[in-house]
Structures are given as structure tokens and as C-alpha cells.
Design an enzyme around this catalytic site. Structure first.
Site, PDB file in Angstrom:
ATOM      1  N   ARG A  45       0.775  -1.243   0.000  1.00 21.56           N
ATOM      2  CA  ARG A  45       0.000   0.000   0.000  1.00 21.56           C
ATOM      3  C   ARG A  45       0.805   1.290   0.000  1.00 21.56           C
ATOM      4  O   ARG A  45       0.232   2.375   0.090  1.00 21.56           O
ATOM      5  CB  ARG A  45      -0.998   0.037   1.172  1.00 21.56           C
ATOM      6  CG  ARG A  45      -2.009  -1.055   1.110  1.00 21.56           C
ATOM      7  CD  ARG A  45      -3.149  -0.941   2.085  1.00 21.56           C
ATOM      8  NE  ARG A  45      -2.920  -0.135   3.259  1.00 21.56           N
ATOM      9  CZ  ARG A  45      -3.856   0.594   3.845  1.00 21.56           C
ATOM     10  NH1 ARG A  45      -5.083   0.592   3.368  1.00 21.56           N
ATOM     11  NH2 ARG A  45      -3.589   1.292   4.924  1.00 21.56           N
ATOM     12  N   ASP A  46       2.122   1.229  -0.102  1.00 14.46           N
ATOM     13  CA  ASP A  46       2.912   2.462  -0.117  1.00 14.46           C
ATOM     14  C   ASP A  46       4.164   2.293  -0.969  1.00 14.46           C
ATOM     15  O   ASP A  46       5.261   2.671  -0.566  1.00 14.46           O
ATOM     16  CB  ASP A  46       3.283   2.871   1.309  1.00 14.46           C
ATOM     17  CG  ASP A  46       3.783   4.308   1.412  1.00 14.46           C
ATOM     18  OD1 ASP A  46       3.449   5.120   0.522  1.00 14.46           O
ATOM     19  OD2 ASP A  46       4.502   4.620   2.370  1.00 14.46           O
TER      20      ASP A  46
END
Length: 64
Positions: A25-26
Site C-alpha cells: 500500500r505504499d
């Protein structure tokens, strides 16, 4: 110097994480560490990652 195999190594790291039920997610350049010789890359900072079978379900269905 940019090494063309680095994106493939990052993709392999993401695939491995997904197989373990994790969604990073990043993903961004700051979270990719490349060795001094440019031959290896590591994906780091799983601080906001989702884990577990229920979190991974959308990824397997193509809805990440």
C-alpha cells in the site's frame, strides 16, 4: 545509474508479499532500497500494509 532489472525485482517482492497475504500500500521510490552495485533491490516500509486472507481477497480478484 538506472538498472532496468530493478522494476522486475520490486515486482517479484510484491508478488512474494501478496502470496504471503500482504498488500504493501505504499510503493514509491523512497521505499525501494537499491544496493551500491545496483544489482539488488529491497522493498521496505510495510508500516501501512494490510495482512491476512480477508485483506488479500481483493488483490486476487484484481480490485486492489
Amino acid at each position: 545509474m538506472s538498472h532496468p532489472h530493478i522494476p522486475a525485482k520490486v515486482a517479484a517482492a510484491l508478488e512474494h508479499a501478496h502470496l504471503l497475504g500482504m498488500v504493501h500500500r505504499d510503493v514509491k521510490p523512497d521505499n525501494i532500497i537499491v544496493s551500491h552495485d545496483g544489482e539488488n533491490a529491497m522493498l521496505v516500509d510495510f508500516g501501512i500494509a494490510l495482512t491476512g486472507p480477508s485483506d488479500n481477497e481483493g488483490v486476487q480478484n484484481g480490485h486492489a
